[in-house]
Design a protein around this motif. Structure first.
Motif, PDB file in Angstrom:
ATOM      1  N   ILE A 175      -8.835  -0.172   3.152  1.00 13.87           N
ATOM      2  CA  ILE A 175      -7.836  -0.978   3.855  1.00 13.87           C
ATOM      3  C   ILE A 175      -7.602  -2.257   3.038  1.00 13.87           C
ATOM      4  O   ILE A 175      -8.571  -2.891   2.619  1.00 13.87           O
ATOM      5  N   PRO A 176      -6.353  -2.635   2.811  1.00 15.36           N
ATOM      6  CA  PRO A 176      -6.104  -3.874   2.074  1.00 15.36           C
ATOM      7  C   PRO A 176      -6.729  -5.066   2.796  1.00 15.36           C
ATOM      8  O   PRO A 176      -6.705  -5.113   4.035  1.00 15.36           O
ATOM      9  N   GLU A 177      -7.256  -5.997   2.020  1.00 14.82           N
ATOM     10  CA  GLU A 177      -7.974  -7.126   2.610  1.00 14.82           C
ATOM     11  C   GLU A 177      -7.115  -7.869   3.634  1.00 14.82           C
ATOM     12  O   GLU A 177      -7.594  -8.265   4.694  1.00 14.82           O
ATOM     13  N   ALA A 178      -5.823  -8.023   3.315  1.00 12.63           N
ATOM     14  CA  ALA A 178      -4.937  -8.788   4.194  1.00 12.63           C
ATOM     15  C   ALA A 178      -4.772  -8.105   5.553  1.00 12.63           C
ATOM     16  O   ALA A 178      -4.450  -8.754   6.550  1.00 12.63           O
ATOM     17  N   ALA A 179      -5.001  -6.789   5.604  1.00 18.81           N
ATOM     18  CA  ALA A 179      -4.795  -6.046   6.855  1.00 18.81           C
ATOM     19  C   ALA A 179      -6.058  -6.014   7.713  1.00 18.81           C
ATOM     20  O   ALA A 179      -5.985  -5.782   8.924  1.00 18.81           O
ATOM     21  N   LEU A 180      -7.212  -6.245   7.069  1.00 20.41           N
ATOM     22  CA  LEU A 180      -8.491  -6.091   7.783  1.00 20.41           C
ATOM     23  C   LEU A 180      -8.588  -6.843   9.108  1.00 20.41           C
ATOM     24  O   LEU A 180      -9.085  -6.283  10.087  1.00 20.41           O
ATOM     25  N   TYR A 195      -1.697  -1.611  15.995  1.00 23.22           N
ATOM     26  CA  TYR A 195      -1.579  -2.010  14.600  1.00 23.22           C
ATOM     27  C   TYR A 195      -1.939  -0.837  13.675  1.00 23.22           C
ATOM     28  O   TYR A 195      -2.944  -0.166  13.880  1.00 23.22           O
ATOM     29  N   ARG A 196      -1.120  -0.599  12.674  1.00 24.96           N
ATOM     30  CA  ARG A 196      -1.421   0.406  11.666  1.00 24.96           C
ATOM     31  C   ARG A 196      -1.063  -0.163  10.311  1.00 24.96           C
ATOM     32  O   ARG A 196      -0.032  -0.823  10.177  1.00 24.96           O
ATOM     33  N   VAL A 197      -1.914   0.089   9.324  1.00 24.89           N
ATOM     34  CA  VAL A 197      -1.655  -0.475   8.007  1.00 24.89           C
ATOM     35  C   VAL A 197      -0.365   0.131   7.448  1.00 24.89           C
ATOM     36  O   VAL A 197       0.498  -0.575   6.950  1.00 24.89           O
ATOM     37  N   ASP A 198      -0.249   1.433   7.570  1.00 27.27           N
ATOM     38  CA  ASP A 198       0.917   2.112   7.032  1.00 27.27           C
ATOM     39  C   ASP A 198       1.454   3.035   8.124  1.00 27.27           C
ATOM     40  O   ASP A 198       0.919   4.105   8.360  1.00 27.27           O
ATOM     41  N   LYS A 199       2.512   2.560   8.781  1.00 27.63           N
ATOM     42  CA  LYS A 199       2.991   3.264   9.977  1.00 27.63           C
ATOM     43  C   LYS A 199       3.302   4.724   9.686  1.00 27.63           C
ATOM     44  O   LYS A 199       2.934   5.605  10.442  1.00 27.63           O
ATOM     45  N   SER A 200       3.998   4.985   8.574  1.00 28.52           N
ATOM     46  CA  SER A 200       4.446   6.365   8.371  1.00 28.52           C
ATOM     47  C   SER A 200       3.252   7.256   8.031  1.00 28.52           C
ATOM     48  O   SER A 200       3.161   8.379   8.501  1.00 28.52           O
ATOM     49  N   ARG A 201       2.307   6.717   7.229  1.00 31.95           N
ATOM     50  CA  ARG A 201       1.127   7.522   6.895  1.00 31.95           C
ATOM     51  C   ARG A 201       0.302   7.820   8.133  1.00 31.95           C
ATOM     52  O   ARG A 201      -0.140   8.930   8.350  1.00 31.95           O
ATOM     53  N   SER A 202       0.114   6.786   8.961  1.00 31.68           N
ATOM     54  CA  SER A 202      -0.661   6.968  10.179  1.00 31.68           C
ATOM     55  C   SER A 202       0.019   7.984  11.102  1.00 31.68           C
ATOM     56  O   SER A 202      -0.624   8.816  11.725  1.00 31.68           O
ATOM     57  N   ARG A 203       1.354   7.921  11.156  1.00 28.84           N
ATOM     58  CA  ARG A 203       2.098   8.875  11.992  1.00 28.84           C
ATOM     59  C   ARG A 203       1.893  10.307  11.524  1.00 28.84           C
ATOM     60  O   ARG A 203       1.698  11.202  12.327  1.00 28.84           O
ATOM     61  N   GLN A 204       1.903  10.485  10.213  1.00 25.62           N
ATOM     62  CA  GLN A 204       1.666  11.831   9.666  1.00 25.62           C
ATOM     63  C   GLN A 204       0.359  12.412  10.191  1.00 25.62           C
ATOM     64  O   GLN A 204       0.233  13.593  10.411  1.00 25.62           O
ATOM     65  N   HIS A 205      -0.637  11.520  10.332  1.00 25.25           N
ATOM     66  CA  HIS A 205      -1.953  11.957  10.790  1.00 25.25           C
ATOM     67  C   HIS A 205      -2.041  11.978  12.315  1.00 25.25           C
ATOM     68  O   HIS A 205      -3.095  12.204  12.867  1.00 25.25           O
ATOM     69  N   GLY A 206      -0.950  11.660  12.974  1.00 25.22           N
ATOM     70  CA  GLY A 206      -0.973  11.620  14.430  1.00 25.22           C
ATOM     71  C   GLY A 206      -1.616  10.351  14.962  1.00 25.22           C
ATOM     72  O   GLY A 206      -2.049  10.297  16.100  1.00 25.22           O
ATOM     73  N   ILE A 265     -15.689  -4.139  10.647  1.00 21.04           N
ATOM     74  CA  ILE A 265     -15.225  -3.201   9.626  1.00 21.04           C
ATOM     75  C   ILE A 265     -15.266  -3.872   8.262  1.00 21.04           C
ATOM     76  O   ILE A 265     -14.984  -5.058   8.136  1.00 21.04           O
ATOM     77  N   GLN A 266     -15.707  -3.104   7.273  1.00 22.63           N
ATOM     78  CA  GLN A 266     -15.712  -3.588   5.895  1.00 22.63           C
ATOM     79  C   GLN A 266     -14.980  -2.549   5.081  1.00 22.63           C
ATOM     80  O   GLN A 266     -15.154  -1.350   5.327  1.00 22.63           O
ATOM     81  N   SER A 267     -14.206  -2.999   4.126  1.00 22.64           N
ATOM     82  CA  SER A 267     -13.457  -2.007   3.376  1.00 22.64           C
ATOM     83  C   SER A 267     -13.079  -2.524   1.999  1.00 22.64           C
ATOM     84  O   SER A 267     -12.871  -3.717   1.817  1.00 22.64           O
ATOM     85  N   LYS A 268     -13.035  -1.612   1.059  1.00 22.83           N
ATOM     86  CA  LYS A 268     -12.543  -1.929  -0.293  1.00 22.83           C
ATOM     87  C   LYS A 268     -11.505  -0.883  -0.623  1.00 22.83           C
ATOM     88  O   LYS A 268     -11.761   0.324  -0.512  1.00 22.83           O
ATOM     89  N   GLN A 269     -10.325  -1.361  -1.014  1.00 18.22           N
ATOM     90  CA  GLN A 269      -9.243  -0.417  -1.272  1.00 18.22           C
ATOM     91  C   GLN A 269      -9.615   0.587  -2.345  1.00 18.22           C
ATOM     92  O   GLN A 269     -10.217   0.218  -3.346  1.00 18.22           O
ATOM     93  N   SER A 270      -9.269   1.797  -2.104  1.00 18.43           N
ATOM     94  CA  SER A 270      -9.579   2.991  -2.911  1.00 18.43           C
ATOM     95  C   SER A 270     -11.069   3.196  -3.191  1.00 18.43           C
ATOM     96  O   SER A 270     -11.446   3.990  -4.051  1.00 18.43           O
TER      97      SER A 270
END
Ligand code: ADP
Length: 267
Positions: free
Chosen positions: A193-198, A206-217, A239-244
């Protein structure tokens, strides 16, 4: 806007009271605004699948639509209906949590058993995507929690790990004891997840990427629900995250809080 504003330029109790009332009034207005924004997002979220359903039902019904096309459109309609049903179920769950309408039924729960039952439920979807699920837990670990609600938390978090990870990666569901705290974590090797979205991922819809999240339901409610449930057990979720690189969701339940009742043997 019906914000109250009292101008009492005094340093005594009356002045303090006026300040307190002004603060309350501002808070109340913020709440109202948040509620209105939430309602606006909900109606948007409900309208999107309905628009697809209506659109595809219309084309499916045309006489010049081939049988193959019709089957394809019916599949889309089925998918969108499933999405809508899930969205409504989650909204209802959140509304119940908000109004404390359901009671949390805590009992001494074997974390090992809980993990096994959750792993059993998610395994087919993990297998299908060739994601390897590793489960680790001390055999005798227990926590004083509502097993059904916690199952929901783990399902939501594991489902995200699967949705946002590529094939061939590993997801780890882990429980460890850290002094008087039970720490449950779910780690994946996914897109991160991008740091700015965390800071926002626990917010409703809230969804980081609306269309991607929609694809996954995805609905953007899974983590909000998980947070409500964990916090209603006086626990913490982060939550902790590092992109890719990947994401880890960490749930902490401290004795003292979620275990207090067990000390007196009550439910
Ligand atoms: P959704 O139903 O969209 O998955 P959630 O509330 O569960 O909604 O999560 C909110 C957003 O946080 C997701 O849309 C996704 O962008 C991001 N997210 C959550 N978990 C992960 C994860 N394990 N890896 C990457 N992104 C995640």
């Amino acid at each position: 806007n019906n914000e109250v504003s009292l101008h009492l330029d005094r340093n005594d109790e009356l002045g303090e009271l006026a300040n307190a009332i002004n603060t309350l009034s501002t808070d109340l207005n913020r709440l109202k605004q948040a509620r209105n924004e939430f309602l606006a997002s909900i109606s948007h979220e409900l309208r999107t699948p309905l628009t697809y359903i209506k659109g595809y039902a219309d084309i499916a019904g045309r006489p010049d639509t081939s049988d193959d096309e019709r089957r394809e459109y019916i599949d889309i309609i089925r998918e969108e209906t499933t999405h809508l049903t899930e969205l409504i179920r989650q909204l209802f769950e959140l509304a119940q949590l908000d109004h404390n309408q359901f009671s949390i039924r805590k009992e001494q729960v074997s974390i090992n058993r809980l993990f096994r039952s959750v792993a059993g439920l998610v395994r087919p979807a993990f297998d299908e995507k060739h994601i390897f699920l590793v489960v680790q837990c001390p055999p005798d670990m227990t926590a004083f929690i509502d097993p059904e609600r916690f199952q929901q938390v783990l399902l939501n978090v594991l489902d995200n790990a699967r949705k946002y990870s590529p094939e061939g990666t590993v997801v780890t569901l882990l429980a460890v004891q850290e002094e008087d705290t039970v720490v449950i974590s779910v780690s994946d090797e996914g897109e991160g997840i991008p740091e700015a979205a965390l800071p926002f991922v626990f917010e409703r819809l809230y969804r980081v990427d609306k269309s991607r999240s929609r694809q996954h339901g995805g609905s953007g409610l899974g983590l909000a629900i998980a947070k409500e449930i964990v916090e209603s057990h006086s626990g913490q979720i982060s939550i902790q995250s590092k992109q890719s690189k990947g994401t880890t969701v960490r749930i902490e339940l401290t004795r003292g809080d979620s275990f207090a009742e067990s000390a007196v043997g009550g439910r």
